[in-house]
Design a protein around this motif. Structure first.
Motif, short mmCIF file in Angstrom:
data_model
loop_
_atom_site.label_atom_id
_atom_site.label_comp_id
_atom_site.label_asym_id
_atom_site.label_seq_id
_atom_site.Cartn_x
_atom_site.Cartn_y
_atom_site.Cartn_z
N ASN A 247 12.23 -37.22 16.61
CA ASN A 247 12.28 -37.58 14.63
C ASN A 247 13.70 -36.94 14.51
O ASN A 247 14.45 -37.08 14.42
N LYS A 250 16.70 -37.58 16.34
CA LYS A 250 17.30 -38.76 16.34
C LYS A 250 18.23 -39.17 14.65
O LYS A 250 18.45 -39.99 14.84
N TYR A 251 17.47 -38.36 13.98
CA TYR A 251 17.40 -38.76 12.39
C TYR A 251 18.86 -37.27 11.67
O TYR A 251 18.54 -37.46 11.11
N ASP A 276 15.27 -28.93 10.57
CA ASP A 276 16.69 -29.99 10.77
C ASP A 276 17.74 -29.96 9.73
O ASP A 276 16.73 -29.72 8.84
N ILE A 281 14.83 -37.07 3.47
CA ILE A 281 13.78 -38.02 3.16
C ILE A 281 13.90 -38.08 1.80
O ILE A 281 13.14 -37.07 1.22
N LEU A 289 4.87 -41.40 4.85
CA LEU A 289 5.63 -41.08 6.45
C LEU A 289 4.98 -41.24 6.82
O LEU A 289 5.11 -41.78 7.87
N TYR A 294 5.61 -47.04 9.13
CA TYR A 294 6.21 -46.68 8.24
C TYR A 294 7.29 -46.38 8.41
O TYR A 294 7.94 -45.33 9.12
N ARG A 295 8.86 -47.08 8.11
CA ARG A 295 10.25 -46.16 8.75
C ARG A 295 11.25 -46.59 7.39
O ARG A 295 11.18 -47.61 6.41
N ILE A 296 11.67 -45.69 7.31
CA ILE A 296 12.51 -46.01 5.72
C ILE A 296 13.86 -46.99 6.50
O ILE A 296 13.59 -47.73 5.82
N SER A 301 15.86 -46.49 12.90
CA SER A 301 15.04 -46.02 13.60
C SER A 301 15.08 -47.07 14.67
O SER A 301 14.76 -46.64 16.13
N GLY A 306 13.15 -45.33 17.80
CA GLY A 306 11.74 -45.24 17.31
C GLY A 306 10.68 -46.52 17.71
O GLY A 306 11.16 -47.60 17.33
N THR A 307 9.12 -46.17 17.46
CA THR A 307 7.94 -47.01 17.74
C THR A 307 7.66 -47.14 16.11
O THR A 307 6.98 -48.63 15.83
N GLY A 308 8.38 -45.96 15.25
CA GLY A 308 6.96 -46.50 13.65
C GLY A 308 6.36 -45.84 14.28
O GLY A 308 4.88 -46.30 13.02
N GLY A 310 5.36 -42.72 15.55
CA GLY A 310 5.39 -41.54 15.88
C GLY A 310 5.07 -40.50 15.02
O GLY A 310 3.69 -39.43 15.26
N LEU A 311 5.32 -40.90 13.16
CA LEU A 311 4.25 -39.33 13.22
C LEU A 311 2.89 -39.86 12.36
O LEU A 311 1.79 -38.84 12.14
#
Ligand code: ADP
Length: 346
Positions: A247, A250-251, A276, A281, A289, A294-296, A301, A306-308, A310-311
């Motif tokens: 993450n 990625k972000y 990071d 956020i 999160l 849940y994705r912003i 993502s 991203g699969t949404g 991970g967290l």
């Protein structure tokens, strides 16, 4: 409405007392013993009715009406039930109280079942939605290729490439879904053992090095002095670190940095943070999160693979270790995702 139980007991009392009264009145030589005896017996019947009604029948009726509410699943009125305050007063009060508590327990169970049902429905909706996008894309590109694009050197390679990207996405999604369902059903048991956190962090950075390079992000780690070995399921903690660093990469914008920091804390634990300097956020998203899917920024993502989930996976693994994920973040400045693990006894 008369109460049948009270009436029955009153009738028995009057019937039994009538001959006794007559006997006594005859011995006492009272005039008209039959009439006076009947009046006495009737009076005793009335008194018995009232006593039975107020001591027994009222509470029996309460137990009956509470059971009726439970049977009809009308739990809203349950609170209004006048339950005897002191459950120890007598057996009948204990019974009424037990009926009331059974109702409360059933209401809780039914509420939980409804919640689970909603959760399942929502989850199925999300899963099918997530699966649809890559499946449609694979279908679309394959059809276009078959319809002639295969022979067009300007697009054929890029279409095959895109098909493959979506197939990878599908694969990632299925893997994460399998993982999360195993975690949620408890099928995945944690096997905590002592391990060296520095070794693990080193492995994770090597694993993600290429991805970091491709995103032009520097992935480093910093171990503070006197780090004891930690206690946890090494493979699962590895997954937590991979998801958090992935993450972070990625972000983050090109030129960014992701750093894993491990530090002993006074409570005897080791705190592990993934820091990071990426996009950050906004506060209103922080509490959600770790919800599944849940994705912003959905498109960012998805673009990053991203699969949404991970967290959500991270949260489950940490919960299975009795730990929580903590997040601090400022939009535009970056994020810190951290958790702690017990130090293993040397
Ligand atoms: P995804 O597969 O979309 O990354 P996650 O469950 O890992 O799903 O993360 C959920 C969302 O949280 C992400 O879509 C992203 O919006 C946000 N997020 C997670 N980590 C970071 C981070 N380090 N910086 C900024 N946003 C993040």
């Amino acid at each position: 409405m008369y109460n049948r139980l009270s009436l029955k007991i009153a009738a028995w009392t009057a019937g039994l007392m009538y001959p006794v009264c007559i006997g006594l009145l005859v011995v006492l030589k009272v005039r008209w013993p039959w009439v006076v005896g009947a009046i006495f017996a009737l009076l005793m019947g009335f008194v018995t009715y009232a006593v039975v009604y107020y001591t027994v029948a009222e509470r029996l009726e309460l137990a009956r009406s509470t059971l009726r509410q439970i049977r009809k699943r009308r739990f809203d009125n349950l609170e209004a039930t006048h339950v005897p305050k002191s459950p120890k007063s007598d057996e009948l009060s204990v019974l009424v109280r037990q009926v009331y508590r059974t109702g409360l327990a059933m209401r809780r169970e039914i509420d939980e079942l409804k919640r689970m049902e909603n959760y399942r429905r929502e989850f199925l909706g999300n899963v099918s939605h997530e699966l649809k996008t890559p499946i449609f894309a694979i279908q679309g590109f394959s059809e276009t290729l078959l319809d002639g694009a295969l022979e067009d050197p300007r697009v054929n390679r890029s279409f095959v490439d895109k098909t493959l990207t979506h197939a990878h996405r599908l694969n990632a999604l299925v893997q994460d879904l399998t993982e999360i369902s195993r975690l949620e059903t408890g099928a995945l048991k944690m096997q905590p053992k002592a391990f060296d956190i520095e070794d693990l962090v080193g492995e994770v950075t090597v694993e993600l090095e290429l991805q970091a390079q491709q995103n032009d992000v520097t992935l480093t780690y910093r171990m503070l002095p006197d780090l004891p070995p930690v206690l946890g399921d090494r493979d699962r903690i590895r997954q937590v670190l991979v998801n958090l660093c992935d993450n972070g990469v990625k972000y983050s914008e090109a030129g960014g940095t992701v750093e894993i920091v491990a530090a002993p804390v006074p409570s005897g634990e080791v705190k592990i943070s993934v820091v990071d300097d990426g996009i950050g956020i906004a506060p209103e998203h922080l509490s959600r999160l770790t919800e599944r899917f849940y994705r912003i920024d959905k498109s960012r993502s998805r673009r990053a693979g991203g699969t949404g989930l991970g967290l959500a996976i991270v949260k489950h693994i940490l919960e299975a270790h009795g730990r929580k994920l903590s997040v601090q973040s400022r939009p535009g400045h970056g994020s810190i995702f951290s958790f702690s693990l017990d130090a293993a006894k040397k």
